[in-house]
Enzyme design. Sequence first.
Site, PDB file in Angstrom:
ATOM      1  N   GLN A  54      17.362  18.776  73.372  1.00  0.00           N
ATOM      2  CA  GLN A  54      17.128  17.988  74.577  1.00  0.00           C
ATOM      3  C   GLN A  54      16.446  18.853  75.637  1.00  0.00           C
ATOM      4  O   GLN A  54      16.993  19.863  76.070  1.00  0.00           O
ATOM      5  CB  GLN A  54      18.469  17.466  75.119  1.00  0.00           C
ATOM      6  CG  GLN A  54      18.454  16.975  76.571  1.00  0.00           C
ATOM      7  CD  GLN A  54      17.640  15.719  76.765  1.00  0.00           C
ATOM      8  OE1 GLN A  54      16.427  15.798  76.921  1.00  0.00           O
ATOM      9  NE2 GLN A  54      18.294  14.587  76.769  1.00  0.00           N
ATOM     10  N   ARG A  56      15.821  18.088  78.693  1.00  0.00           N
ATOM     11  CA  ARG A  56      16.400  17.901  80.017  1.00  0.00           C
ATOM     12  C   ARG A  56      17.718  18.655  80.103  1.00  0.00           C
ATOM     13  O   ARG A  56      18.578  18.546  79.239  1.00  0.00           O
ATOM     14  CB  ARG A  56      16.640  16.419  80.280  1.00  0.00           C
ATOM     15  CG  ARG A  56      17.346  16.149  81.585  1.00  0.00           C
ATOM     16  CD  ARG A  56      17.276  14.701  81.940  1.00  0.00           C
ATOM     17  NE  ARG A  56      16.738  14.558  83.265  1.00  0.00           N
ATOM     18  CZ  ARG A  56      16.404  13.399  83.780  1.00  0.00           C
ATOM     19  NH1 ARG A  56      16.528  12.314  83.081  1.00  0.00           N
ATOM     20  NH2 ARG A  56      15.938  13.322  84.996  1.00  0.00           N
ATOM     21  N   SER A  70      26.404  -0.104  85.935  1.00  0.00           N
ATOM     22  CA  SER A  70      25.635  -1.161  85.276  1.00  0.00           C
ATOM     23  C   SER A  70      26.157  -1.407  83.861  1.00  0.00           C
ATOM     24  O   SER A  70      26.282  -2.555  83.424  1.00  0.00           O
ATOM     25  CB  SER A  70      24.154  -0.761  85.221  1.00  0.00           C
ATOM     26  OG  SER A  70      23.413  -1.682  84.449  1.00  0.00           O
ATOM     27  N   GLY A  95      18.412   9.129  74.782  1.00  0.00           N
ATOM     28  CA  GLY A  95      19.395   8.254  75.421  1.00  0.00           C
ATOM     29  C   GLY A  95      20.637   8.972  75.907  1.00  0.00           C
ATOM     30  O   GLY A  95      21.710   8.377  75.986  1.00  0.00           O
ATOM     31  N   GLU A  96      20.489  10.257  76.274  1.00  0.00           N
ATOM     32  CA  GLU A  96      21.676  11.013  76.675  1.00  0.00           C
ATOM     33  C   GLU A  96      22.305  10.472  77.954  1.00  0.00           C
ATOM     34  O   GLU A  96      23.525  10.518  78.121  1.00  0.00           O
ATOM     35  CB  GLU A  96      21.343  12.501  76.841  1.00  0.00           C
ATOM     36  CG  GLU A  96      22.597  13.344  77.078  1.00  0.00           C
ATOM     37  CD  GLU A  96      22.373  14.828  76.873  1.00  0.00           C
ATOM     38  OE1 GLU A  96      23.213  15.613  77.349  1.00  0.00           O
ATOM     39  OE2 GLU A  96      21.367  15.200  76.240  1.00  0.00           O
ATOM     40  N   ARG A  97      21.511   9.935  78.873  1.00  0.00           N
ATOM     41  CA  ARG A  97      22.078   9.366  80.106  1.00  0.00           C
ATOM     42  C   ARG A  97      22.951   8.160  79.771  1.00  0.00           C
ATOM     43  O   ARG A  97      24.050   8.004  80.315  1.00  0.00           O
ATOM     44  CB  ARG A  97      20.972   8.972  81.088  1.00  0.00           C
ATOM     45  CG  ARG A  97      20.265  10.144  81.739  1.00  0.00           C
ATOM     46  CD  ARG A  97      19.203   9.700  82.732  1.00  0.00           C
ATOM     47  NE  ARG A  97      19.800   9.123  83.924  1.00  0.00           N
ATOM     48  CZ  ARG A  97      19.770   7.836  84.226  1.00  0.00           C
ATOM     49  NH1 ARG A  97      19.185   6.966  83.429  1.00  0.00           N
ATOM     50  NH2 ARG A  97      20.313   7.403  85.336  1.00  0.00           N
ATOM     51  N   ARG A  98      22.481   7.310  78.864  1.00  0.00           N
ATOM     52  CA  ARG A  98      23.285   6.153  78.443  1.00  0.00           C
ATOM     53  C   ARG A  98      24.543   6.612  77.714  1.00  0.00           C
ATOM     54  O   ARG A  98      25.617   6.031  77.871  1.00  0.00           O
ATOM     55  CB  ARG A  98      22.442   5.250  77.537  1.00  0.00           C
ATOM     56  CG  ARG A  98      21.477   4.323  78.283  1.00  0.00           C
ATOM     57  CD  ARG A  98      20.382   3.804  77.370  1.00  0.00           C
ATOM     58  NE  ARG A  98      19.307   4.760  77.238  1.00  0.00           N
ATOM     59  CZ  ARG A  98      18.441   4.790  76.230  1.00  0.00           C
ATOM     60  NH1 ARG A  98      18.545   3.914  75.245  1.00  0.00           N
ATOM     61  NH2 ARG A  98      17.479   5.675  76.190  1.00  0.00           N
ATOM     62  N   GLU A 129       9.785  11.361  73.730  1.00  0.00           N
ATOM     63  CA  GLU A 129      10.530  10.300  74.415  1.00  0.00           C
ATOM     64  C   GLU A 129      10.821  10.693  75.857  1.00  0.00           C
ATOM     65  O   GLU A 129      10.711   9.875  76.773  1.00  0.00           O
ATOM     66  CB  GLU A 129      11.839  10.029  73.667  1.00  0.00           C
ATOM     67  CG  GLU A 129      12.553   8.752  74.076  1.00  0.00           C
ATOM     68  CD  GLU A 129      13.571   8.956  75.188  1.00  0.00           C
ATOM     69  OE1 GLU A 129      14.023   7.952  75.763  1.00  0.00           O
ATOM     70  OE2 GLU A 129      13.889  10.117  75.498  1.00  0.00           O
TER      71      GLU A 129
END
Length: 299
Positions: A54, A56, A70, A95-98, A129
């Site tokens: 990753q 980020r 959300s 999709g690490e934030r999700r 991505e």
Amino acid sequence: MAKATKKQALGRGLSALLKDPNNDIQNATDKNADKVVGNIVELDLDNIDVNPFQPRTSFNEETLRELASSIRELGVIQPITVRKMAFDKYQLVSGERRFRASKLVGNTTIPAYIRIANDQESLEMALVENIQRQDLDPIEIALSYQRLIDEINLTQEEMSERVGKNRSTIANYLRLLKLDPIVQTGMRDGFLSMGHGRALININDNGDQLDIYEKIIADKLSVRQTEALVKNYHNTTEIATPAQDETPKFIKKGVKDFAEYFGAKVDVKVAKNGRGKITIPFSSEEDFNRIKKLINSAK
């Protein structure tokens, strides 16, 4: 609503298939692989590891909490992507934030697309991505491009095709990595925009680059003002001095003070009789008004 329930039930059915040791899918050619790969599957969060590739490294806590809120109300709308590592074990591709937000609200499962990929493919997928995301800072994007060059051996032309960006755009991001590390940190922290960074790249001397960086922060200069400042830096001539460098010390000190105050290399000419002339350059009406304001404020 019935359609969504049916889709969710299908995901849970596929999840049960993956938990069956007799259906341990490792390759796209394995039995039942076509039922899983490319489909949305409900996976246990505890069986998913974060991606070591990753790019980020930091996540904004406030926006993460907003995403968690959300997800609590609406669920995970966009599935994450994982790759299969072993029996009932997966690794995040994107999709690490999700993933983090789902854990934050206490969810135990998450919808996911399953991919079968080797480490290099996983790294490339994660980098590409992430480059497409809207909330990455310019340095994060630049580092992702650099990793595609260093670790995937992609050329700028190949990257241009993969990420749908012009080669010149990619080159501009990569040039940001030549900035002084302090300036790069300022961009990552949101004190500078990419426009500021692109202007500062043209200052080769790190000391001068940092001086201008500090002035941008202190005076809250816009990108246009920064570009004018850098232009002045390059367009002004060196200080004119008599032969054998006989410039009086008070003038040398004064010239440095003038340059720091006006944000430009001030030109000073000194005659043998001690008389001289000070020239303050400007590049535009906006820059002229900036200098005028500085002079008026000193009265």
